[in-house]
Scaffold this motif. Structure first.
Motif, PDB file in Angstrom:
ATOM      1  N   PRO A  36      -6.667 -10.445   4.474  1.00 49.91           N
ATOM      2  CA  PRO A  36      -7.787 -10.185   3.573  1.00 49.91           C
ATOM      3  C   PRO A  36      -8.018 -11.394   2.663  1.00 49.91           C
ATOM      4  O   PRO A  36      -7.073 -12.028   2.202  1.00 49.91           O
ATOM      5  N   CYS A  40      -1.988  -4.644   5.034  1.00 46.95           N
ATOM      6  CA  CYS A  40      -3.140  -4.177   5.806  1.00 46.95           C
ATOM      7  C   CYS A  40      -2.926  -4.142   7.311  1.00 46.95           C
ATOM      8  O   CYS A  40      -3.895  -4.250   8.075  1.00 46.95           O
ATOM      9  N   ARG A  87     -12.152  -5.066   4.324  1.00 46.41           N
ATOM     10  CA  ARG A  87     -11.143  -4.196   3.718  1.00 46.41           C
ATOM     11  C   ARG A  87     -11.754  -3.556   2.481  1.00 46.41           C
ATOM     12  O   ARG A  87     -12.313  -4.246   1.633  1.00 46.41           O
ATOM     13  N   SER A  88     -11.674  -2.249   2.376  1.00 53.97           N
ATOM     14  CA  SER A  88     -12.188  -1.530   1.210  1.00 53.97           C
ATOM     15  C   SER A  88     -11.027  -1.097   0.331  1.00 53.97           C
ATOM     16  O   SER A  88     -10.220  -0.251   0.733  1.00 53.97           O
ATOM     17  N   VAL A  89     -10.929  -1.673  -0.848  1.00 54.58           N
ATOM     18  CA  VAL A  89      -9.891  -1.301  -1.803  1.00 54.58           C
ATOM     19  C   VAL A  89     -10.445  -0.189  -2.692  1.00 54.58           C
ATOM     20  O   VAL A  89     -11.581  -0.265  -3.166  1.00 54.58           O
ATOM     21  N   ASP A 128       0.829  -1.217   0.000  1.00 52.06           N
ATOM     22  CA  ASP A 128       0.000   0.000   0.000  1.00 52.06           C
ATOM     23  C   ASP A 128       0.858   1.259   0.000  1.00 52.06           C
ATOM     24  O   ASP A 128       0.598   2.200  -0.760  1.00 52.06           O
ATOM     25  N   GLU A 151     -14.536  -4.661  -2.098  1.00 56.64           N
ATOM     26  CA  GLU A 151     -14.383  -4.981  -0.683  1.00 56.64           C
ATOM     27  C   GLU A 151     -14.160  -6.477  -0.518  1.00 56.64           C
ATOM     28  O   GLU A 151     -14.662  -7.278  -1.303  1.00 56.64           O
ATOM     29  N   ALA A 208      -5.522  -0.222  -0.257  1.00 59.87           N
ATOM     30  CA  ALA A 208      -6.538  -0.308   0.795  1.00 59.87           C
ATOM     31  C   ALA A 208      -6.321   0.714   1.894  1.00 59.87           C
ATOM     32  O   ALA A 208      -7.232   0.947   2.688  1.00 59.87           O
TER      33      ALA A 208
END
Length: 291
Positions: free
Chosen positions: A236, A197, A258-260, A130, A161, A148
């Motif tokens: 994730p 994450c 988890r929202s990508v 990330d 997600e 994310a």
């Protein structure tokens, strides 16, 4: 001096090696070396320091010229893309940065649809954690990316997600649990990753952080550690490769997602190509439900 030479100089810097730059530019390594040598002759001095057993780095001249080179290359890309869009050809270059889990799952079908509508766009894909994706977008190395944990300097739109899941060895005491709670992790040796994450996982634990005894970079290493019985982890769902034999996944309680997002620099003008790609990505309402 040409834009191609400057692009080669920046690709070597970003990749760290001549071979890496050749892969990014779809050129031979000898062509990369020739382009750099031509640039240095034109400038009258070396811009990169290289030698056997030493990583490539900028000389003082290279460090001075790098910001100007990036600005020129970005302007050239915008000119090419804008002209192509106006002429109905949509010629241009799109540099996509992505976390590995998205690059290996959701990006290929998205690119397939995008290229079907925009076949003249040249696409390069960079994979990283990330924080690397963030730095590439802010630094102008990439035009658009998937991550994310977005930080400052980026504009974003939702993409996909997936669920955060407990990763356990099959014979672990929690392997048959309906769901794993924060309290269940108490006393367990926890394996965390620095490549993705970790902030989301620690947020889920709140005021009761796990006993983090191992820190690794990659998901494959994490899986090997869990399989060996060195500890447990949270991962994730999209990050999991096919080979998870001997392991089990359990949902978390409370659930965690988890929202990508698809992201681009908020400091740079969005080109027509980037705008078209963001529109295509934003219309991909794919979600992975908790296990």
């Amino acid at each position: 001096m040409t834009i191609a030479q400057l692009r080669t100089f920046l690709a070597i810097l970003d990749a760290g090696t001549f071979s890496g730059a050749a892969t990014r530019l779809t050129m031979s390594q000898s062509a990369v070396s020739h382009a750099l040598a031509s640039l240095e002759r034109e400038l009258g001095g070396p811009v990169l320091s290289r030698g056997p057993g030493r990583p490539v780095s900028s000389t003082e001249l290279g460090r001075l010229l790098e910001p100007e080179a990036r600005e020129l290359v970005e302007r050239a890309d915008r000119i090419e893309t804008t002209a192509g869009s106006y002429l109905g050809l949509e010629r241009g270059r799109l540099r996509i940065a992505s976390v590995a889990s998205i690059a290996g799952t959701h990006l290929p079908p998205l690119l397939s649809r995008f290229r079907a509508r925009h076949p003249r766009i040249e696409v390069a894909v960079l994979e990283g954690a990330d924080w690397e994706v963030h730095d590439w977008l802010v630094g102008g190395v990439a035009d658009v990316g998937f991550l994310a944990v977005p930080l400052d300097g980026l504009a974003t739109a939702p993409f996909v997600e997936d669920a955060l899941l407990a990763l356990l060895r099959a014979d672990h005491r929690l392997a048959t649990s309906g769901a794993v709670t924060v309290a269940d992790f108490a006393g367990e040796s926890f394996i965390t990753t620095t490549g993705g994450c970790e902030p989301l996982v620690l947020d889920w634990f709140g005021d009761s952080p796990p006993r983090m005894e191992y820190s690794v970079r990659g998901i494959d290493t994490m899986i090997s550690f869990v399989r060996e019985g060195l500890g447990v982890s949270i991962v994730p769902e999209l990050n999991l490769p096919g080979g998870t034999s001997g392991l089990v996944l359990r949902p978390l309680s409370p659930p965690a997602m988890r929202s990508v997002v698809v992201a681009w620099s908020s400091e740079r003008e969005m080109t027509p190509v980037v705008a078209a790609f963001v529109r295509a990505a934003s219309r991909t309402p794919t979600a992975v439900a908790p296990a």
